[in-house]
Design a protein around this motif. Structure first.
Motif, PDB file in Angstrom:
ATOM      1  N   UNK A 149      30.827  28.962  42.057  1.00  0.00           N
ATOM      2  CA  UNK A 149      31.775  29.484  43.057  1.00  0.00           C
ATOM      3  C   UNK A 149      33.201  29.075  42.732  1.00  0.00           C
ATOM      4  N   UNK A 150      33.364  27.869  42.231  1.00  0.00           N
ATOM      5  CA  UNK A 150      34.714  27.405  41.878  1.00  0.00           C
ATOM      6  C   UNK A 150      35.205  28.061  40.593  1.00  0.00           C
ATOM      7  N   UNK A 151      34.293  28.386  39.709  1.00  0.00           N
ATOM      8  CA  UNK A 151      34.684  28.994  38.429  1.00  0.00           C
ATOM      9  C   UNK A 151      35.011  30.474  38.581  1.00  0.00           C
ATOM     10  N   UNK A 152      34.315  31.145  39.487  1.00  0.00           N
ATOM     11  CA  UNK A 152      34.466  32.596  39.599  1.00  0.00           C
ATOM     12  C   UNK A 152      35.912  33.055  39.790  1.00  0.00           C
ATOM     13  N   UNK A 153      36.677  32.481  40.727  1.00  0.00           N
ATOM     14  CA  UNK A 153      38.073  32.967  40.864  1.00  0.00           C
ATOM     15  C   UNK A 153      38.883  32.793  39.582  1.00  0.00           C
ATOM     16  N   UNK A 154      38.610  31.706  38.849  1.00  0.00           N
ATOM     17  CA  UNK A 154      39.363  31.483  37.607  1.00  0.00           C
ATOM     18  C   UNK A 154      38.915  32.454  36.516  1.00  0.00           C
ATOM     19  N   UNK A 155      37.655  32.815  36.536  1.00  0.00           N
ATOM     20  CA  UNK A 155      37.172  33.851  35.618  1.00  0.00           C
ATOM     21  C   UNK A 155      37.860  35.190  35.930  1.00  0.00           C
ATOM     22  N   UNK A 156      37.948  35.512  37.213  1.00  0.00           N
ATOM     23  CA  UNK A 156      38.618  36.763  37.606  1.00  0.00           C
ATOM     24  C   UNK A 156      40.096  36.712  37.234  1.00  0.00           C
ATOM     25  N   UNK A 157      40.686  35.528  37.359  1.00  0.00           N
ATOM     26  CA  UNK A 157      42.086  35.350  36.958  1.00  0.00           C
ATOM     27  C   UNK A 157      42.254  35.641  35.466  1.00  0.00           C
ATOM     28  N   UNK A 158      41.313  35.159  34.667  1.00  0.00           N
ATOM     29  CA  UNK A 158      41.353  35.429  33.226  1.00  0.00           C
ATOM     30  C   UNK A 158      41.293  36.924  32.964  1.00  0.00           C
ATOM     31  N   UNK A 159      40.388  37.603  33.677  1.00  0.00           N
ATOM     32  CA  UNK A 159      40.267  39.049  33.490  1.00  0.00           C
ATOM     33  C   UNK A 159      41.596  39.733  33.826  1.00  0.00           C
ATOM     34  N   UNK A 160      42.218  39.276  34.900  1.00  0.00           N
ATOM     35  CA  UNK A 160      43.493  39.874  35.305  1.00  0.00           C
ATOM     36  C   UNK A 160      44.567  39.629  34.248  1.00  0.00           C
ATOM     37  N   UNK A 161      44.632  38.412  33.755  1.00  0.00           N
ATOM     38  CA  UNK A 161      45.673  38.060  32.787  1.00  0.00           C
ATOM     39  C   UNK A 161      45.517  38.824  31.479  1.00  0.00           C
ATOM     40  N   UNK A 162      44.289  39.116  31.101  1.00  0.00           N
ATOM     41  CA  UNK A 162      44.068  39.743  29.804  1.00  0.00           C
ATOM     42  C   UNK A 162      43.698  41.218  29.898  1.00  0.00           C
ATOM     43  N   UNK A 163      43.755  41.762  31.077  1.00  0.00           N
ATOM     44  CA  UNK A 163      43.295  43.142  31.261  1.00  0.00           C
ATOM     45  C   UNK A 163      44.098  44.117  30.413  1.00  0.00           C
ATOM     46  N   UNK A 164      45.396  43.877  30.330  1.00  0.00           N
ATOM     47  CA  UNK A 164      46.233  44.816  29.587  1.00  0.00           C
ATOM     48  C   UNK A 164      45.888  44.791  28.097  1.00  0.00           C
ATOM     49  N   UNK A 165      45.726  43.567  27.556  1.00  0.00           N
ATOM     50  CA  UNK A 165      45.383  43.453  26.137  1.00  0.00           C
ATOM     51  C   UNK A 165      44.040  44.092  25.871  1.00  0.00           C
ATOM     52  N   UNK A 166      43.149  43.979  26.840  1.00  0.00           N
ATOM     53  CA  UNK A 166      41.805  44.495  26.609  1.00  0.00           C
ATOM     54  C   UNK A 166      41.775  46.015  26.652  1.00  0.00           C
ATOM     55  N   UNK A 167      42.563  46.592  27.542  1.00  0.00           N
ATOM     56  CA  UNK A 167      42.495  48.048  27.687  1.00  0.00           C
ATOM     57  C   UNK A 167      43.369  48.766  26.649  1.00  0.00           C
ATOM     58  N   UNK A 168      44.428  48.103  26.173  1.00  0.00           N
ATOM     59  CA  UNK A 168      45.330  48.818  25.272  1.00  0.00           C
ATOM     60  C   UNK A 168      45.295  48.300  23.839  1.00  0.00           C
TER      61      UNK A 168
END
Lengths: 390, 166
Positions: free
Chosen positions: A24-43
């Motif tokens: 539960x404590x890791x999940x928000x930070x995992x989602x934060x990682x996804x948010x931070x790297x979403x642009x690099x991943x999609x483009x």
């Protein structure tokens, strides 16, 4: 400072969370990682995507490890050393792609295209206040040729300092991982009992660098002393002056970042030389998080004093450890303390307040910043490596 | 009192998390602009200083920067003036210009340079002073110091002429 409650135990201080609690404590930070790297991943290209995926998995794995086991120092060190190794990989690759070499051409200086580094800030601040100009060949705002501008890097450093205090030196600085990595290589130190007066030397370096920068109109520490020029960029050694500079900073790198850390298992560049250290130590006063020693639990074994990698813990007159403002929030003392006396703490809260809560809150701040800043550097370095094979 | 301090401590800790989340979004941009808004500039020692005026020519222009005399306070005894010729591809093969440092003043110098580099890739600059504040140069190239200088920089040719403070 101590209140009338039973002293903390190692279990209070050093234990992790339950499996579901950790997830539960890791999940928000995992989602934060996804948010931070979403642009690099999609483009990004295939190499960037692979690098981003690996970085997200790496960072998520480390924070879960921290939450689950209660350990901070070892996973943080892995992150920090990885950051220190991959930063030059990405930086040097981009330099060579852009300029063809690591040396700084005069044209780049005149154009203001030299990337700004946070180590310039303490050295250039006073001359800038006196003259209204920065003695550094960069650009004030980001440009297509120089995204690492003076204003943006200063903003990043200010943000990191407010969030982490001198924790910047253990969770943010992309140079610190190199000497921490070399300090981790040997199983045992070959040289002990370092003279603690050397921890005052960074002040001397800072004052000298400020004075000489003011007098010479160039960032003296960068031009002559910074050991990390060997892994970033430097003036081509094609004159007596620049050849001498090359010898000096190469020698300092080998001595302070490689050899002395290996021999002593201490971060000697960070503790004994870096002019950022004194300024960063002052920002500890702004930061709400700290590491303290519960005097009721402490048995004055001095294990924390011995194990602190930056010699930030001193022995007081009563032999009790005193955590100085040089503390970089690395977590080494908390884990080395057999009695749970060294603990994470939030300023203003009582000693009896939950150290696990303080640690969790600190880890959230540190990891949010680490993912945003260090994570992007790690992903960039990995993508350069993957470009070679994908 | 202890309870208030504790409440403030935890509030500050949570606020720090919010600041961390906001940092990569608007907060970083705002602080960057704030730093730039202080008016801080890169030292003319490196980038030549603000453009004082522009001389328009047929096909190209010359940016005359503010003369710079490095000193901690006031102006030093020696300095330089940067002239930026742009765009470089539109320059004639030999540039010969009479330059006045002040908009309405008499010419301070004749400068002359070829836009074709020599065998080593260097450009050469000749300056004939017409006022006391300009120092002469004869077939000079860029050295290790920041002036004198004649250097291609991103589609321009940057010239730095040594000056003395009258």
């Amino acid at each position: 400072m101590a209140d009338a409650t039973p002293p903390s135990t190692p279990e209070d201080v050093q234990s992790g969370h339950s499996l579901w609690g950790s997830l539960a404590l890791t999940l928000p930070l995992f989602l934060w990682s996804l948010l931070m790297f979403s642009r690099s991943f999609t483009k990004g290209a295939m190499a960037e995507r692979a690098a981003v995926l690996l970085t997200i998995a790496f960072l998520t794995g480390l924070i879960f490890w921290m939450m689950r086991t209660g350990e901070t120092y070892a996973p943080r060190r892995i992150f920090f050393v990885t950051l220190g190794v991959l930063f030059p990989v990405g930086f040097i690759t981009e330099l060579i792609a852009h300029r063809g070499s690591m040396s700084i051409p005069l044209a780049a200086i005149v154009a203001g295209d030299t990337p700004f580094c946070h180590l310039v800030i303490p050295v250039a601040a006073i001359p800038a206040a006196l003259t209204g100009t920065v003695f550094f060949p960069g650009s004030i705002l980001p440009t297509p040729d120089n995204p690492h501008s003076i204003a943006s890097m200063t903003a990043l450093w200010l943000g990191g300092s407010i969030l982490l205090g001198r924790g910047w030196c253990s969770w943010g600085c992309f140079f610190g991982g190199l000497d921490e990595g070399c300090a981790s290589l040997a199983r045992k130190p070959r040289r002990r009992n370092l003279d603690r007066r050397w921890t005052l030397f960074p002040w001397a370096v800072l004052i000298a660098a400020v004075v000489l920068t003011t007098l010479t109109f160039e960032p003296f520490y960068c031009v002559w002393l910074c050991p990390f020029k060997i892994v970033t960029e430097f003036s081509p050694p094609d004159s007596v002056k620049t050849a001498l500079q090359f010898v000096v900073f190469t020698g300092l790198f080998l001595a302070l970042v490689v050899v002395l850390p290996y021999l002593t298992k201490k971060r000697t560049q960070c503790a004994f030389f870096c002019p950022m250290g004194p300024i960063q130590a002052l920002t500890n006063k702004l930061n709400v998080f700290e590491v303290v020693v519960d005097p009721a639990a402490c048995v004055s074994c001095a294990r924390c004093v011995r194990d602190c990698p930056t010699l930030a813990i001193a022995e007081g007159p009563d032999k009790r450890p005193q955590i100085t403002m040089r503390c970089s929030r690395c977590g080494a003392c908390v884990e080395s303390c057999a009695k749970g006396a060294a603990r994470w703490h939030i300023k203003g809260t009582p000693f009896s307040a939950s150290p696990r809560m303080a640690r969790a809150l600190f880890l959230y701040v540190a990891w949010i910043f680490a993912v945003m800043f260090g994570g992007s550097i790690i992903a960039n370095g990995l993508s350069k490596i993957f470009h070679l094979v994908i | 009192m202890a309870r208030i301090k504790s409440y403030l401590g935890y509030s500050a800790a949570v606020l720090t998390i919010l600041v961390a989340v906001a940092l990569p979004f608007k907060l970083m941009e705002a602080v960057t602009r704030g730093v730039a808004a202080t008016g801080i500039k890169v030292s003319p020692y490196y980038v030549g200083g603000a453009v004082a005026r522009t001389i328009q020519r047929d096909g190209y222009r010359i940016d005359v920067h503010q003369p710079f005399f490095p000193a901690l306070f006031g102006r030093g005894e020696e300095g330089f003036v940067q002239l930026t010729f742009r765009p470089a591809p539109s320059l004639p093969s030999v540039v010969s210009e009479e330059i006045a440092l002040d908009r309405d003043g008499p010419p301070d110098m004749d400068i002359r340079f070829s836009t074709q580099p020599d065998a080593t890739g260097a450009l050469h600059l000749t300056v004939r002073p017409k006022s006391r504040r300009v120092l002469p140069l004869e077939d000079a190239t860029t050295g290790r110091d920041t002036w004198p200088m004649i250097l291609p920089v991103k589609g321009t040719i940057v010239v730095r002429v040594p000056l003395v403070n009258p």
